[in-house]
Design an enzyme around this catalytic site. Structure first.
Site, PDB file in Angstrom:
ATOM      1  N   GLY A 181       0.820  -1.207   0.000  1.00 11.69           N
ATOM      2  CA  GLY A 181       0.000   0.000   0.000  1.00 11.69           C
ATOM      3  C   GLY A 181       0.856   1.260   0.000  1.00 11.69           C
ATOM      4  O   GLY A 181       1.874   1.340   0.683  1.00 11.69           O
TER       5      GLY A 181
ATOM      6  N   GLU B  50      -1.479   6.117   1.418  1.00 12.29           N
ATOM      7  CA  GLU B  50      -1.464   6.910   2.640  1.00 12.29           C
ATOM      8  C   GLU B  50      -0.080   6.971   3.288  1.00 12.29           C
ATOM      9  O   GLU B  50       0.073   7.486   4.384  1.00 12.29           O
ATOM     10  CB  GLU B  50      -2.496   6.343   3.624  1.00 12.29           C
TER      11      GLU B  50
HETATM   12 MO1  MOS Z   1      -8.821   6.219   3.387  1.00 10.74          MO
HETATM   13  S1  MOS Z   1      -9.069   7.373   5.039  1.00 10.74           S
HETATM   14  O1  MOS Z   1      -8.993   4.664   4.028  1.00 10.74           O
HETATM   15  O2  MOS Z   1      -9.951   6.722   2.280  1.00 10.74           O
END
Ligand code: MOS
Length: 739
Positions: A697, A700
């Site tokens: 991932g 984020e």
């Molecule tokens: Mo993200 S806060 O899991 O869209």
């Protein structure tokens, strides 16, 4: 439909992507849907056209923050030209938005008001303007009650949380460890409420054909949102279809359904016409999702040589009564740095404010604003370089769960970043580099973000003229999903990208994880991988070779000395379903993406204004599927880091629960003029435990730690350590050195 071919991640796997000649995965392919977007022809939720005239709904927002609706004077709105009806359903309208991934309806029932701006009715009219006028004119009488609006005043009533989206932890003797530490820091960090502030407002057009409901909507995770809709309206899954082909950002606020969707569906049924409801920007702020404010105690204890033995990270956050979501601030703290004494605790204050939920790296984004600044404080007390302190405390295994890391290259990113940013030129002594009225400083922080895999299904169709169609209800929220799925299918089927079409954002397609928690690309990409693998099996059989010996390249299938165009191997469509599921590797290995942030700032010695001069982010997240879209994700994350450090703050009036800054004029996010040159570098990595793509991932990762690097740079520039975000000039003014 045939049964899906399944892959469960129970052990490390090889990746077929490593055997592709001239792979497209990893290349800087521009967004395949880019031309549609820049020409305004990509259809967003509110832009669908209908043969019949549609109706427009405008939500009516409660003008109290706690109490009950006594009566609604419908005539006050229907008297207005163009207004067709005032629609409400005190039982079925949803009071709160839903959290991401939930399978049931959120809290329903709007007679009871729990927060200011809670939608209680929908005024429907022939035009948007009439609907808005009607909503403003609608007379509602309330019975008001005293709510909880002042966080500080409510602090004493906080509840201890024992389970939820992060596990509390108590390992060995944290209190003793801290008391006896040679060197320690122990501070309270405060972060404010925030709003996702996505560009596209929440919007839905609801259309009924008999008992079939179609919602054109803007949602991040379609398959679970569909379950929420079905539960809220008591509908069968077969009768509901959600379409979100393009989403103009979500950042967590569109993970679950929000009030406009249910209101539109109920109104459309009642009025027998499609109804469009687009939230006003103020409604996006007042009635979707905020990130909770936090008070975080962050304590670190180390020996004289800088070896950390104690980490305490305790957080108080807030949410509406009965809501279970809390901000998992310490989710990365658990596995961040070595130390045998560890404590993580969560407490909750119940507030009558808009729902708190996921927003841009829930947990790490604000948790690391505390942890990574505490690391900087500790480095100062130890008289150690902050990069060295982090490297010294690099754990060999997960210090909390005591299981191995799948892959962890944090030290590599720190070294690379320090070298390329010119970290060696930083003055160790704060406040001693000055250019005119500006104090200059450098700061750094680690980036860490948990990696997850979520079940996902995709369908791949290979046609006899060697075109591939990929279908899944995965969404592209601006992240690049269309593009990376195109690349994966092109590589695994040996086709040019022009012969691959990816169709997303429609619950008529097989269910995917959706876009959330940075799981989207890897989870849906892996399902496409599994489906393509099955297509390869069929092609290998048709060619008469073992699947392991098959090479597909440029429309040609070859193996065992044979070679044929793919078109000659197929008579009918080959249709496969691929499914990926998490398995033992997510229990047996701690999986996360890592990085290092570096920032240089200038702080004006007279005004206290901070200008960021440059930033560097160095990241490892397994295989990078597309350098360009990945870099854009990290740019975005780092810009969010600027927002969190310097600007973003959702302010509630402690007297009445009203939002004081409910639009983009008053809720400040970084604009171009605030953003300096940013460099993003990916170091090569493969994670065979994560998924068959060997990617992790990324979405984020860029925000996690970015704000802390800025805060640490401000300290280095000025010698001032601030504990209350955002770090605005007023907080620096009275501590700045004399001119
Ligand atoms: Mo993200 S806060 O899991 O869209």
């Amino acid at each position: 439909m045939n049964k899906p071919s399944q892959m469960m991640m129970n052990q490390a796997v090889e990746s077929l992507l490593d055997r592709v000649p001239n792979p497209c995965v990893g290349e800087e392919l521009s967004r395949v849907e880019g031309p549609l977007k820049v020409s305004g022809t990509a259809t967003y939720a509110a832009e669908y056209k209908f043969d019949e005239e549609i109706l427009h709904g405008f939500l009516v927002s409660a003008s109290i923050a706690k109490g009950t609706v006594e009566s609604i004077d419908e005539d006050s709105a229907t008297a207005i030209d163009g207004v067709v009806a005032v629609v409400t359903d005190f039982k079925a309208f949803i009071r709160n938005s839903q959290q991401g991934g939930e399978k049931k309806a959120p809290t329903q029932g709007v007679k009871d008001v729990d927060y200011f701006g809670q939608p209680i009715a929908l005024v429907v009219a022939n035009t948007f303007e009439a609907a808005r006028e009607g909503a403003a004119a609608l007379k509602v009488s309330y019975k008001e009650q005293q709510g909880a609006f002042d966080f500080i005043a409510e602090l004493d009533k906080r509840e201890l949380l024992t389970s939820g989206n992060d596990k509390p932890e108590h390992k060995n003797n944290p209190d003793e460890g801290l008391a006896n530490a040679d060197v320690k820091v122990d501070s309270i960090y405060v972060t404010p409420s925030q709003n996702s502030a996505a560009m596209e407002p929440h919007a839905t057009i609801a259309e009924w054909k008999g008992d079939q409901l179609t919602l054109h909507c803007s949602m991040q995770m379609l398959s679970t949102c569909k379950q929420q809709i079905c539960d809220a309206l008591d509908l069968k899954p077969d009768n509901v279809r959600l379409i979100s082909r393009y989403v103009g950002g979500g950042f967590g606020s569109k993970l679950g359904i929000s009030p406009e969707s249910i209101a539109a569906a109920i109104a459309a049924k009642q009025l027998k016409r499609p109804v469009k409801v687009v939230m006003h920007r103020i409604q996006v702020f007042e009635s979707t999702v905020r990130r909770t404010n936090t008070r975080q105690r962050l304590a670190l204890g180390a020996d004289r040589n800088g070896r950390i033995h104690t980490i305490i990270h305790n957080t108080i956050c807030s949410n509406l009564p009965e809501e279970t979501f809390f901000e998992p601030t310490a989710i990365a703290t658990h596995f961040s740095y070595s130390g045998q004494n560890r404590e993580v605790k969560y407490e909750m204050v119940r507030m009558n404010q808009v729902l708190a939920g996921s927003m841009r790296a829930p947990g790490e984004a604000v948790g690391m604003l505390a942890l990574e600044c505490a690391m900087d404080e500790l480095a100062v007390k130890l008289d150690m370089d902050p990069v060295e302190l982090r490297k010294l405390n690099e754990p060999v295994i997960d210090p909390s769960k005591e299981i191995p890391f799948s892959t962890r290259k944090l030290s590599d990113t720190l070294d690379y970043g320090a070298k390329h940013f010119g970290w060696g030129k930083r003055h160790k002594q704060p406040a001693c580099q000055r250019e005119g009225d500006w104090l200059i400083g450098m700061g750094m922080a680690s980036a860490m973000r948990s990696n997850m895999l979520k079940p996902s299904v995709a369908r791949v169709t290979l046609t006899p003229n060697a075109h591939a169609i990929v279908e899944t209800d995965m969404t592209d929220i601006g992240t690049g999903t269309y593009t990376v799925l195109t690349q994966i299918a092109a590589d695994l089927l040996g086709l040019p990208v022009s012969q691959v079409e990816v169709r997303l954002g429609d619950t008529d397609f097989p269910p995917a994880a959706g876009s959330g928690g940075s799981v989207g690309a890897c989870s849906s990409g892996s399902s496409v991988y599994v489906a393509c693998k099955k297509v390869r099996d069929t092609l290998a059989k048709a060619l008469g070779v073992d699947a392991d010996n098959l090479t597909l390249h440029d429309g040609q299938a070859s193996g065992n000395g044979m070679s044929k165009p793919i078109t000659e191997l197929i008579e009918d469509d080959i249709v496969t379903l691929g499914m990926i599921e998490p398995g033992k590797t997510s229990m047996d290995y701690t999986q996360a993406s890592y990085g290092a942030h570096f920032a240089e700032v200038a702080v004006n010695v007279i005004t206290g204004e901070t200008r960021i001069r440059r930033m560097l982010g160095v990241f490892t997240a397994g295989r990078i599927l597309n350098e360009k879209t990945a870099r854009s994700q990290c740019y975005g994350g780092m810009v969010f880091g600027i927002g969190a450090a310097l600007m973003e703050e959702l302010l509630h009036d402690p007297r009445n629960g009203r939002l004081l800054n409910h639009d983009l004029a008053e809720y400040h996010v970084p604009v171009n003029a605030d953003v300096p040159p940013i460099d993003v570098v990916f170091l090569p990595e493969r994670d065979p435990y994560a998924n068959p793509l060997h990617a992790k991932g990324l979405g984020e990762l860029g925000i996690s730690g970015a704000g802390a690097a800025i805060a640490n740079a401000i300290y280095n520039a000025t010698g001032i350590r601030l504990y209350e975000y955002p770090l605005t000039l007023d907080k620096l003014l009275d501590q700045l050195p004399a001119i």
